[in-house]
Write a protein that holds these residues in place. Sequence first.
Motif, PDB file in Angstrom:
ATOM      1  N   ARG A  33       0.818  -1.210   0.000  1.00  0.00           N
ATOM      2  CA  ARG A  33       0.000   0.000   0.000  1.00  0.00           C
ATOM      3  C   ARG A  33       0.860   1.271   0.000  1.00  0.00           C
ATOM      4  O   ARG A  33       0.609   2.205  -0.755  1.00  0.00           O
ATOM      5  N   LYS A  34       1.894   1.314   0.848  1.00  0.00           N
ATOM      6  CA  LYS A  34       2.778   2.493   0.891  1.00  0.00           C
ATOM      7  C   LYS A  34       3.497   2.683  -0.437  1.00  0.00           C
ATOM      8  O   LYS A  34       3.632   3.804  -0.924  1.00  0.00           O
ATOM      9  N   ILE A  35       3.982   1.579  -1.004  1.00  0.00           N
ATOM     10  CA  ILE A  35       4.710   1.676  -2.272  1.00  0.00           C
ATOM     11  C   ILE A  35       3.772   2.137  -3.381  1.00  0.00           C
ATOM     12  O   ILE A  35       4.129   3.025  -4.166  1.00  0.00           O
ATOM     13  N   ALA A  36       2.586   1.568  -3.447  1.00  0.00           N
ATOM     14  CA  ALA A  36       1.614   1.961  -4.483  1.00  0.00           C
ATOM     15  C   ALA A  36       1.279   3.442  -4.360  1.00  0.00           C
ATOM     16  O   ALA A  36       1.199   4.157  -5.366  1.00  0.00           O
ATOM     17  N   SER A  37       1.102   3.907  -3.136  1.00  0.00           N
ATOM     18  CA  SER A  37       0.811   5.318  -2.923  1.00  0.00           C
ATOM     19  C   SER A  37       1.975   6.196  -3.376  1.00  0.00           C
ATOM     20  O   SER A  37       1.774   7.198  -4.073  1.00  0.00           O
ATOM     21  N   CYS A  38       3.178   5.807  -3.020  1.00  0.00           N
ATOM     22  CA  CYS A  38       4.369   6.571  -3.406  1.00  0.00           C
ATOM     23  C   CYS A  38       4.558   6.572  -4.928  1.00  0.00           C
ATOM     24  O   CYS A  38       4.950   7.580  -5.514  1.00  0.00           O
ATOM     25  N   ALA A  39       4.256   5.444  -5.568  1.00  0.00           N
ATOM     26  CA  ALA A  39       4.415   5.334  -7.028  1.00  0.00           C
ATOM     27  C   ALA A  39       3.231   5.923  -7.779  1.00  0.00           C
ATOM     28  O   ALA A  39       3.281   6.058  -9.002  1.00  0.00           O
ATOM     29  N   ASP A  40       2.166   6.244  -7.048  1.00  0.00           N
ATOM     30  CA  ASP A  40       0.935   6.755  -7.653  1.00  0.00           C
ATOM     31  C   ASP A  40       0.378   5.769  -8.684  1.00  0.00           C
ATOM     32  O   ASP A  40       0.096   6.115  -9.827  1.00  0.00           O
ATOM     33  N   VAL A  41       0.265   4.498  -8.225  1.00  0.00           N
ATOM     34  CA  VAL A  41      -0.306   3.441  -9.064  1.00  0.00           C
ATOM     35  C   VAL A  41      -1.398   2.729  -8.278  1.00  0.00           C
ATOM     36  O   VAL A  41      -1.405   2.767  -7.041  1.00  0.00           O
ATOM     37  N   PRO A  42      -2.314   2.063  -8.973  1.00  0.00           N
ATOM     38  CA  PRO A  42      -3.329   1.282  -8.257  1.00  0.00           C
ATOM     39  C   PRO A  42      -2.676   0.155  -7.454  1.00  0.00           C
ATOM     40  O   PRO A  42      -1.670  -0.421  -7.885  1.00  0.00           O
ATOM     41  N   LEU A  43      -3.225  -0.155  -6.304  1.00  0.00           N
ATOM     42  CA  LEU A  43      -2.689  -1.205  -5.439  1.00  0.00           C
ATOM     43  C   LEU A  43      -2.567  -2.540  -6.184  1.00  0.00           C
ATOM     44  O   LEU A  43      -1.599  -3.277  -5.999  1.00  0.00           O
ATOM     45  N   GLY A  44      -3.488  -2.837  -7.070  1.00  0.00           N
ATOM     46  CA  GLY A  44      -3.450  -4.082  -7.835  1.00  0.00           C
ATOM     47  C   GLY A  44      -2.221  -4.207  -8.727  1.00  0.00           C
ATOM     48  O   GLY A  44      -1.827  -5.313  -9.098  1.00  0.00           O
ATOM     49  N   SER A  45      -1.609  -3.091  -9.067  1.00  0.00           N
ATOM     50  CA  SER A  45      -0.398  -3.127  -9.896  1.00  0.00           C
ATOM     51  C   SER A  45       0.740  -3.851  -9.189  1.00  0.00           C
ATOM     52  O   SER A  45       1.620  -4.416  -9.836  1.00  0.00           O
ATOM     53  N   MET A  46       0.729  -3.807  -7.894  1.00  0.00           N
ATOM     54  CA  MET A  46       1.816  -4.418  -7.133  1.00  0.00           C
ATOM     55  C   MET A  46       1.892  -5.918  -7.406  1.00  0.00           C
ATOM     56  O   MET A  46       2.967  -6.438  -7.699  1.00  0.00           O
ATOM     57  N   THR A  47       0.760  -6.602  -7.331  1.00  0.00           N
ATOM     58  CA  THR A  47       0.787  -8.048  -7.555  1.00  0.00           C
ATOM     59  C   THR A  47       0.748  -8.399  -9.042  1.00  0.00           C
ATOM     60  O   THR A  47       1.082  -9.512  -9.413  1.00  0.00           O
ATOM     61  N   TYR A  48       0.373  -7.455  -9.879  1.00  0.00           N
ATOM     62  CA  TYR A  48       0.415  -7.685 -11.325  1.00  0.00           C
ATOM     63  C   TYR A  48       1.865  -7.787 -11.795  1.00  0.00           C
ATOM     64  O   TYR A  48       2.215  -8.641 -12.603  1.00  0.00           O
ATOM     65  N   TYR A  49       2.720  -6.925 -11.281  1.00  0.00           N
ATOM     66  CA  TYR A  49       4.105  -6.869 -11.724  1.00  0.00           C
ATOM     67  C   TYR A  49       5.071  -7.716 -10.885  1.00  0.00           C
ATOM     68  O   TYR A  49       6.138  -8.084 -11.368  1.00  0.00           O
ATOM     69  N   PHE A  50       4.729  -8.002  -9.631  1.00  0.00           N
ATOM     70  CA  PHE A  50       5.667  -8.680  -8.735  1.00  0.00           C
ATOM     71  C   PHE A  50       4.961  -9.787  -7.966  1.00  0.00           C
ATOM     72  O   PHE A  50       3.838  -9.614  -7.516  1.00  0.00           O
ATOM     73  N   ASP A  51       5.663 -10.904  -7.779  1.00  0.00           N
ATOM     74  CA  ASP A  51       5.134 -12.059  -7.053  1.00  0.00           C
ATOM     75  C   ASP A  51       5.385 -11.922  -5.558  1.00  0.00           C
ATOM     76  O   ASP A  51       6.119 -12.701  -4.969  1.00  0.00           O
ATOM     77  N   GLY A  52       4.829 -10.900  -4.972  1.00  0.00           N
ATOM     78  CA  GLY A  52       4.967 -10.713  -3.537  1.00  0.00           C
ATOM     79  C   GLY A  52       6.011  -9.664  -3.174  1.00  0.00           C
ATOM     80  O   GLY A  52       6.807  -9.222  -4.003  1.00  0.00           O
ATOM     81  N   ILE A  53       5.993  -9.298  -1.916  1.00  0.00           N
ATOM     82  CA  ILE A  53       6.844  -8.216  -1.433  1.00  0.00           C
ATOM     83  C   ILE A  53       8.325  -8.592  -1.492  1.00  0.00           C
ATOM     84  O   ILE A  53       9.176  -7.759  -1.805  1.00  0.00           O
ATOM     85  N   GLU A  54       8.654  -9.851  -1.214  1.00  0.00           N
ATOM     86  CA  GLU A  54      10.068 -10.242  -1.240  1.00  0.00           C
ATOM     87  C   GLU A  54      10.644 -10.138  -2.651  1.00  0.00           C
ATOM     88  O   GLU A  54      11.760  -9.645  -2.838  1.00  0.00           O
ATOM     89  N   ALA A  55       9.896 -10.584  -3.654  1.00  0.00           N
ATOM     90  CA  ALA A  55      10.361 -10.465  -5.044  1.00  0.00           C
ATOM     91  C   ALA A  55      10.544  -8.996  -5.418  1.00  0.00           C
ATOM     92  O   ALA A  55      11.508  -8.640  -6.104  1.00  0.00           O
TER      93      ALA A  55
END
Length: 187
Positions: A33-55
Motif C-alpha cells: 500500500r505504501k509503495i503503491a501510494s508513493c508510485a501513484d499506481v493502483p494497489l493491484g499493480s503491485m501483484t500484477y508486476y511482482f510475485d509478492g513483497i520479497e520479489a
Amino acid sequence: MARRPNDPQRRERILDATLETIAAHGISAVTHRKIASCADVPLGSMTYYFDGIEALLVEAFTVFTERMSQEYRDFFCEVETSAAACDAITQLIFSSEVTTPRNMTLMYQLYAFASNRPALKGVMQNWMQRSQQTLEQWFDPVTARALDAFIEGMTLHFVTDKKPLRREDILLMVERIAGIPATVSCA
C-alpha cells in the motif's frame, strides 16, 4: 493482438517508489500500500508486476546496487594509476558524492535485511564482486577486496563518527592497505 500497457513506465516507478519508501520508512515498514501510494499506481499493480513483497524487494535492491555500481565505476573513470586510485578511494569516502545519505540508508537497510534472505544476500554478493572488479584495475584481487571492505566500513564511520577523520588520515590508511608509499608525512 497483444494488449499494450497504458503506463509503460509503471514497473520502473514501482521499483523506484520501493527504494524511496525504504529510505523514508525503513524496510520493516514497507507495504504494498505504501509503495503503491508513493508510485501513484493502483494497489493491484503491485501483484500484477511482482510475485509478492520479497520479489519486489529483491528486484528493487538489484536496481539500487546496479545503479550504485555504475556510479562507483564512473567515479573511477579517469583513474590511471594505483596512486590515483588511492586518492579516488579517499575522495569517495570523504566527499559523499556516491555515498549520499539516501544511498547509505538504502545500503544499511539492505545489509540488515540480507542477513537472513538468501536472494538478497546474492544481490549483496554480486554488488561486492562488481566493486572489487572495479578496484582490480589497479590492485591485485586480495588488495581490492581489502580496499572494498575498508571503503564500506569507513563510509559508515565517516557518516556516523562524531569527529570524522581528516582526508589525509583516510588517504594514509588507503595507501597502507594498497602497499603504496605514503604521500603524507608522519613527522
